[in-house]
Design a protein around this motif. Structure first.
Motif, PDB file in Angstrom:
ATOM      1  N   VAL A 305       0.839  -1.206   0.000  1.00  0.00           N
ATOM      2  CA  VAL A 305       0.000   0.000   0.000  1.00  0.00           C
ATOM      3  C   VAL A 305       0.869   1.249   0.000  1.00  0.00           C
ATOM      4  CG1 VAL A 305      -1.705   1.302   1.323  1.00  0.00           C
ATOM      5  CG2 VAL A 305      -1.939  -1.178   1.078  1.00  0.00           C
ATOM      6  N   LEU A 306       1.975   1.223   0.768  1.00  0.00           N
ATOM      7  CA  LEU A 306       2.875   2.372   0.799  1.00  0.00           C
ATOM      8  C   LEU A 306       3.493   2.640  -0.568  1.00  0.00           C
ATOM      9  CD1 LEU A 306       4.444   4.523   2.412  1.00  0.00           C
ATOM     10  CD2 LEU A 306       6.184   2.786   2.863  1.00  0.00           C
ATOM     11  N   ALA A 307       3.945   1.621  -1.239  1.00  0.00           N
ATOM     12  CA  ALA A 307       4.548   1.802  -2.561  1.00  0.00           C
ATOM     13  C   ALA A 307       3.539   2.287  -3.593  1.00  0.00           C
ATOM     14  CB  ALA A 307       5.169   0.487  -3.022  1.00  0.00           C
ATOM     15  N   LEU A 308       2.286   1.857  -3.431  1.00  0.00           N
ATOM     16  CA  LEU A 308       1.261   2.259  -4.402  1.00  0.00           C
ATOM     17  C   LEU A 308       0.778   3.684  -4.178  1.00  0.00           C
ATOM     18  CD1 LEU A 308      -0.735   1.577  -6.681  1.00  0.00           C
ATOM     19  CD2 LEU A 308      -2.273   0.662  -4.917  1.00  0.00           C
ATOM     20  N   LEU A 309       0.612   4.096  -2.935  1.00  0.00           N
ATOM     21  CA  LEU A 309      -0.055   5.353  -2.624  1.00  0.00           C
ATOM     22  C   LEU A 309       0.893   6.497  -2.299  1.00  0.00           C
ATOM     23  CD1 LEU A 309      -2.964   3.943  -0.446  1.00  0.00           C
ATOM     24  CD2 LEU A 309      -2.902   4.355  -2.903  1.00  0.00           C
ATOM     25  N   SER A 334      -7.142   6.126  -0.671  1.00  0.00           N
ATOM     26  CA  SER A 334      -5.755   5.798  -0.359  1.00  0.00           C
ATOM     27  C   SER A 334      -5.444   6.045   1.109  1.00  0.00           C
ATOM     28  CB  SER A 334      -4.825   6.620  -1.249  1.00  0.00           C
ATOM     29  OG  SER A 334      -4.934   8.008  -0.956  1.00  0.00           O
ATOM     30  N   VAL A 335      -5.947   7.120   1.668  1.00  0.00           N
ATOM     31  CA  VAL A 335      -5.725   7.393   3.087  1.00  0.00           C
ATOM     32  C   VAL A 335      -6.397   6.326   3.944  1.00  0.00           C
ATOM     33  CG1 VAL A 335      -6.239   9.028   4.954  1.00  0.00           C
ATOM     34  CG2 VAL A 335      -5.439   9.877   2.745  1.00  0.00           C
ATOM     35  N   LEU A 336      -7.624   5.954   3.574  1.00  0.00           N
ATOM     36  CA  LEU A 336      -8.323   4.900   4.324  1.00  0.00           C
ATOM     37  C   LEU A 336      -7.572   3.569   4.238  1.00  0.00           C
ATOM     38  CD1 LEU A 336     -10.878   4.077   5.908  1.00  0.00           C
ATOM     39  CD2 LEU A 336     -11.965   3.582   3.698  1.00  0.00           C
ATOM     40  N   SER A 337      -7.055   3.230   3.053  1.00  0.00           N
ATOM     41  CA  SER A 337      -6.331   1.960   2.883  1.00  0.00           C
ATOM     42  C   SER A 337      -5.031   1.974   3.693  1.00  0.00           C
ATOM     43  CB  SER A 337      -6.015   1.731   1.404  1.00  0.00           C
ATOM     44  OG  SER A 337      -7.211   1.682   0.647  1.00  0.00           O
ATOM     45  N   MET A 338      -4.317   3.081   3.685  1.00  0.00           N
ATOM     46  CA  MET A 338      -3.069   3.161   4.442  1.00  0.00           C
ATOM     47  C   MET A 338      -3.331   3.059   5.934  1.00  0.00           C
ATOM     48  SD  MET A 338       0.070   3.297   3.663  1.00  0.00           S
ATOM     49  CE  MET A 338       1.536   3.237   4.704  1.00  0.00           C
ATOM     50  N   GLY A 339      -4.382   3.707   6.395  1.00  0.00           N
ATOM     51  CA  GLY A 339      -4.732   3.620   7.806  1.00  0.00           C
ATOM     52  C   GLY A 339      -5.147   2.213   8.214  1.00  0.00           C
ATOM     53  N   ALA A 340      -5.924   1.549   7.345  1.00  0.00           N
ATOM     54  CA  ALA A 340      -6.363   0.187   7.653  1.00  0.00           C
ATOM     55  C   ALA A 340      -5.175  -0.774   7.682  1.00  0.00           C
ATOM     56  CB  ALA A 340      -7.400  -0.260   6.630  1.00  0.00           C
ATOM     57  N   ALA A 374      -9.874   6.914  11.519  1.00  0.00           N
ATOM     58  CA  ALA A 374      -9.145   8.006  12.157  1.00  0.00           C
ATOM     59  C   ALA A 374      -8.223   8.715  11.173  1.00  0.00           C
ATOM     60  CB  ALA A 374      -8.348   7.469  13.346  1.00  0.00           C
ATOM     61  N   SER A 375      -7.560   7.965  10.304  1.00  0.00           N
ATOM     62  CA  SER A 375      -6.696   8.572   9.299  1.00  0.00           C
ATOM     63  C   SER A 375      -7.491   9.427   8.316  1.00  0.00           C
ATOM     64  CB  SER A 375      -5.946   7.481   8.523  1.00  0.00           C
ATOM     65  OG  SER A 375      -5.148   6.708   9.405  1.00  0.00           O
ATOM     66  N   LEU A 376      -8.676   8.927   7.937  1.00  0.00           N
ATOM     67  CA  LEU A 376      -9.523   9.690   7.020  1.00  0.00           C
ATOM     68  C   LEU A 376      -9.998  10.984   7.664  1.00  0.00           C
ATOM     69  CD1 LEU A 376     -10.898   9.718   4.255  1.00  0.00           C
ATOM     70  CD2 LEU A 376     -12.818   8.485   5.276  1.00  0.00           C
ATOM     71  N   LEU A 377     -10.376  10.931   8.951  1.00  0.00           N
ATOM     72  CA  LEU A 377     -10.815  12.131   9.660  1.00  0.00           C
ATOM     73  C   LEU A 377      -9.677  13.139   9.802  1.00  0.00           C
ATOM     74  CD1 LEU A 377     -12.976  13.669  11.236  1.00  0.00           C
ATOM     75  CD2 LEU A 377     -12.289  12.384  13.283  1.00  0.00           C
ATOM     76  N   ALA A 378      -8.478  12.654  10.168  1.00  0.00           N
ATOM     77  CA  ALA A 378      -7.328  13.545  10.300  1.00  0.00           C
ATOM     78  C   ALA A 378      -6.971  14.190   8.967  1.00  0.00           C
ATOM     79  CB  ALA A 378      -6.138  12.764  10.850  1.00  0.00           C
ATOM     80  N   ASP A 379      -7.111  13.443   7.874  1.00  0.00           N
ATOM     81  CA  ASP A 379      -6.822  13.997   6.560  1.00  0.00           C
ATOM     82  C   ASP A 379      -7.799  15.104   6.193  1.00  0.00           C
ATOM     83  OD1 ASP A 379      -5.402  13.659   3.823  1.00  0.00           O
ATOM     84  OD2 ASP A 379      -7.538  13.527   3.335  1.00  0.00           O
ATOM     85  N   ARG A 380      -9.067  14.923   6.523  1.00  0.00           N
ATOM     86  CA  ARG A 380     -10.055  15.965   6.226  1.00  0.00           C
ATOM     87  C   ARG A 380      -9.791  17.221   7.051  1.00  0.00           C
ATOM     88  NH1 ARG A 380     -15.978  12.954   5.650  1.00  0.00           N
ATOM     89  NH2 ARG A 380     -15.453  11.761   3.752  1.00  0.00           N
ATOM     90  N   VAL A 381      -9.408  17.055   8.322  1.00  0.00           N
ATOM     91  CA  VAL A 381      -9.098  18.224   9.149  1.00  0.00           C
ATOM     92  C   VAL A 381      -7.918  18.973   8.589  1.00  0.00           C
ATOM     93  CG1 VAL A 381      -8.335  18.948  11.432  1.00  0.00           C
ATOM     94  CG2 VAL A 381     -10.091  17.188  11.231  1.00  0.00           C
ATOM     95  N   ARG A 382      -6.896  18.263   8.186  1.00  0.00           N
ATOM     96  CA  ARG A 382      -5.710  18.895   7.614  1.00  0.00           C
ATOM     97  C   ARG A 382      -6.037  19.606   6.298  1.00  0.00           C
ATOM     98  NH1 ARG A 382      -0.115  15.828   5.698  1.00  0.00           N
ATOM     99  NH2 ARG A 382       0.989  17.718   4.993  1.00  0.00           N
ATOM    100  N   ALA A 383      -6.858  18.970   5.473  1.00  0.00           N
ATOM    101  CA  ALA A 383      -7.236  19.591   4.190  1.00  0.00           C
ATOM    102  C   ALA A 383      -8.040  20.856   4.413  1.00  0.00           C
ATOM    103  CB  ALA A 383      -8.021  18.605   3.337  1.00  0.00           C
ATOM    104  N   SER A 384      -8.947  20.867   5.418  1.00  0.00           N
ATOM    105  CA  SER A 384      -9.757  22.049   5.693  1.00  0.00           C
ATOM    106  C   SER A 384      -8.890  23.201   6.200  1.00  0.00           C
ATOM    107  CB  SER A 384     -10.839  21.718   6.697  1.00  0.00           C
ATOM    108  OG  SER A 384     -10.268  21.304   7.940  1.00  0.00           O
ATOM    109  N   ARG A 385      -7.855  22.890   6.972  1.00  0.00           N
ATOM    110  CA  ARG A 385      -6.966  23.942   7.460  1.00  0.00           C
ATOM    111  C   ARG A 385      -6.072  24.502   6.360  1.00  0.00           C
ATOM    112  NH1 ARG A 385      -4.815  21.344  13.233  1.00  0.00           N
ATOM    113  NH2 ARG A 385      -6.834  21.465  14.323  1.00  0.00           N
ATOM    114  N   SER A 386      -5.755  23.680   5.385  1.00  0.00           N
ATOM    115  CA  SER A 386      -4.900  24.129   4.292  1.00  0.00           C
ATOM    116  C   SER A 386      -5.659  24.902   3.232  1.00  0.00           C
ATOM    117  CB  SER A 386      -4.201  22.928   3.639  1.00  0.00           C
ATOM    118  OG  SER A 386      -3.407  22.235   4.574  1.00  0.00           O
ATOM    119  N   ALA A 387      -7.009  24.766   3.231  1.00  0.00           N
ATOM    120  CA  ALA A 387      -7.813  25.431   2.206  1.00  0.00           C
ATOM    121  C   ALA A 387      -7.824  26.943   2.393  1.00  0.00           C
ATOM    122  CB  ALA A 387      -9.244  24.904   2.243  1.00  0.00           C
TER     123      ALA A 387
END
Length: 387
Positions: A305-309, A334-340, A374-387
Motif C-alpha cells: 500500500v505504501l509503494a502504491l499510494l 488511499s488514506v483509508l487503505s493506508m490507515g487500515a 481516524a486517518s480519514l478524519l485527520a486527513d479531512r481536518v488537515r485539508a480544511s486547514r490548508s484550504a
C-alpha cells in the motif's frame, strides 16, 4: 405656446428619451440677409421663453439661421432653439426643420438635435463611469507592483510561487468580465467612435467655418474626445505594464514549478528506490527476516500500500506549484487503505509482543477499521486547514 404643447402631448417616460427640444420656427420675408441686430429683433418678437436666449446665430449648410440654448442638468436634457428661414422657401424650410422623409428618415434639424442630445448623453455617461475606471486602473497598477515585488522575493528567498499565482489571478480578474479593463477599454473606443460619427453628422448641418460659431457643441465634442483619448491611453499604459510584469512572473513561475517537480520526483524516487533495493537485497542474499509468520501478511500488505499510494499523496500535498489541491475520492480511498493496513500491522505486532500469539481476526479487523477512519478524519481536518 409651450404650455399648450405640453398639455396636448402625452409625455414619454424619462428613461426612453435623451432629451426634449422646443423649436420655434420663424419666416423672414426680407430678401436681404439680416445682420445680427436684425436677427435679435426678430428673436425678441417671438412670444416665448426663447426670447431670453443669448448667443450667436449660426448659419446652416442650407442657408438657414438657428440659435440654440445650452441644455442644462443631466439626461433627459431640455433646451430651446429658434430656426429662421426665408418665406420664399417655406416648404423646403419645413422639410429641413420637422418633416419626416418618405424613407422614414428624420428631418435634418431634427437629426441635429438628436445628435446633440446623444453627445451630451455620452458625456454624462463618461462622467458617471470615469471615476470607477480610474479606480480600476489604480487597482491593476497596485496589483502589478505587488506582483513585481513578489517576483523579487521569490528570487531572493527561493520560496514557492503561491503569491505569484494569486497575484496573477487577481490581475486576470481585473481584465475579464463586464466591468473588467478589456471591456471598459472596448466601451471607451466605441464611445470615441460614436462621438466622431455624431460630430460629423452635426457638422453636416452646421459646418465649422470662420464666422460660424458652433457654440458649446464643438467645445463639448473636443473636450469629450480629449478625455476619452486620455482614459484610453492611461488604460492601455496600465495594461501594458501589467502584461510585461505578468510575462516576467510567468517565466519565474514556470522555473519554480519545474524545480519543485524535480524535488517531488527525487523524494518519491528515493523512497520507492530504497524499498526496492531492500527487497532485492533480501532476495539476492537469501536473507530471512527474524519475524514471526503472523507478521508476514500485514507487513507485505503495508509495504504494498505504501509503494502504491506514496506517489499519489506526494503529488497531492506537494504539487508542482507548491500548493495543495482538494482531495478526490481516490485520495480518500488511499488514506483509508493506508490507515487500515497500519491498523492491521499494529494489531499483529501488539499481539505478538503481549501474548506471543497471532492477533484474533476480530481484533485485527477492529484495529484496521478504527485506524482507517481516524486517518480519514485527520486527513479531512488537515485539508480544511490548508484550504
Amino acid at each position: 405656446m409651450r404650455s399648450r404643447w405640453e398639455a396636448a402631448v402625452t409625455p414619454f417616460p424619462e428613461h426612453a428619451v435623451l432629451g426634449t427640444a422646443y423649436v420655434y420656427r420663424a419666416l423672414d420675408s426680407r430678401r436681404a440677409e439680416r445682420g445680427t441686430d436684425g436677427m435679435n429683433r426678430l428673436l425678441a418678437s417671438v412670444p416665448s421663453l426663447a426670447a431670453s436666449l443669448d448667443g450667436t446665430w449660426r448659419r446652416t449648410s442650407d442657408g438657414y439661421r438657428i440659435l440654440c440654448s445650452g441644455p442644462l442638468g443631466s439626461a433627459p436634457f431640455v433646451w430651446e432653439a429658434v430656426a429662421v428661414g426665408p418665406t420664399a422657401r417655406e416648404d423646403a424650410f419645413d422639410a429641413w426643420t420637422w418633416h419626416v422623409h418618405r424613407t422614414g428618415a428624420p428631418a435634418r434639424f431634427t437629426r441635429y438635435l438628436e445628435e446633440a442630445a446623444r453627445l451630451r448623453h455620452q458625456a454624462s455617461v463618461h462622467r458617471a463611469h470615469q471615476q470607477s475606471f480610474r479606480a480600476m486602473c489604480l487597482r491593476l497598477s497596485a496589483t502589478s507592483q505587488r506582483l513585481a515585488e513578489r517576483c523579487g522575493e521569490v528570487l531572493a528567498n527561493g520560496t514557492g510561487p503561491n503569491d505569484l499565482l494569486a497575484a496573477e489571478v487577481t490581475i486576470a480578474a481585473l481584465y475579464v468580465g463586464d466591468q473588467g479593463l478589456n471591456q471598459s477599454l472596448r466601451d471607451l473606443r466605441d464611445m470615441r467612435y460614436s462621438v466622431r460619427i455624431t460630430v460629423d453628422t452635426m457638422t453636416g448641418v452646421l459646418p465649422v467655418a470662420p464666422g460660424n460659431d458652433v457654440g458649446g457643441d464643438q467645445e463639448l465634442s473636443h473636450d469629450l474626445t480629449a478625455l476619452l483619448d486620455d482614459d484610453i491611453g492611461h488604460g492601455e499604459s496600465v495594461k501594458q505594464e501589467a502584461e510585461e510584469i505578468s510575462r516576467t512572473a510567468a517565466v519565474l513561475v514556470q522555473q519554480r514549478m519545474h524545480l519543485l517537480q524535480q524535488r517531488t520526483t527525487i523524494i518519491q524516487g528515493a523512497v520507492l528506490g530504497s524499498l526496492l533495493m531492500a527487497l532485492a537485497a533480501v532476495q539476492t542474499l537469501s536473507y530471512r527476516l527474524p519475524l514471526p509468520g503472523a507478521l508476514h501478511a500485514p507487513l507485505i500488505t503495508w509495504l504494498s500500500v505504501l509503494a502504491l499510494l506514496l506517489p499519489v499523496q506526494l503529488l497531492r500535498w506537494r504539487r508542482a506549484d507548491g500548493g495543495t489541491r482538494r482531495p478526490t475520492w481516490f485520495d480518500q480511498l488511499s488514506v483509508l487503505s493506508m490507515g487500515a493496513a497500519t491498523g492491521w500491522l499494529s494489531a499483529s505486532v501488539g499481539a505478538i509482543i503481549w501474548t506471543g500469539a497471532p492477533a484474533l481476526s476480530a481484533v485485527s479487523s477492529g484495529c484496521a477499521m478504527v485506524l482507517g477512519l481516524a486517518s480519514l478524519l485527520a486527513d479531512r481536518v488537515r485539508a480544511s486547514r490548508s484550504a
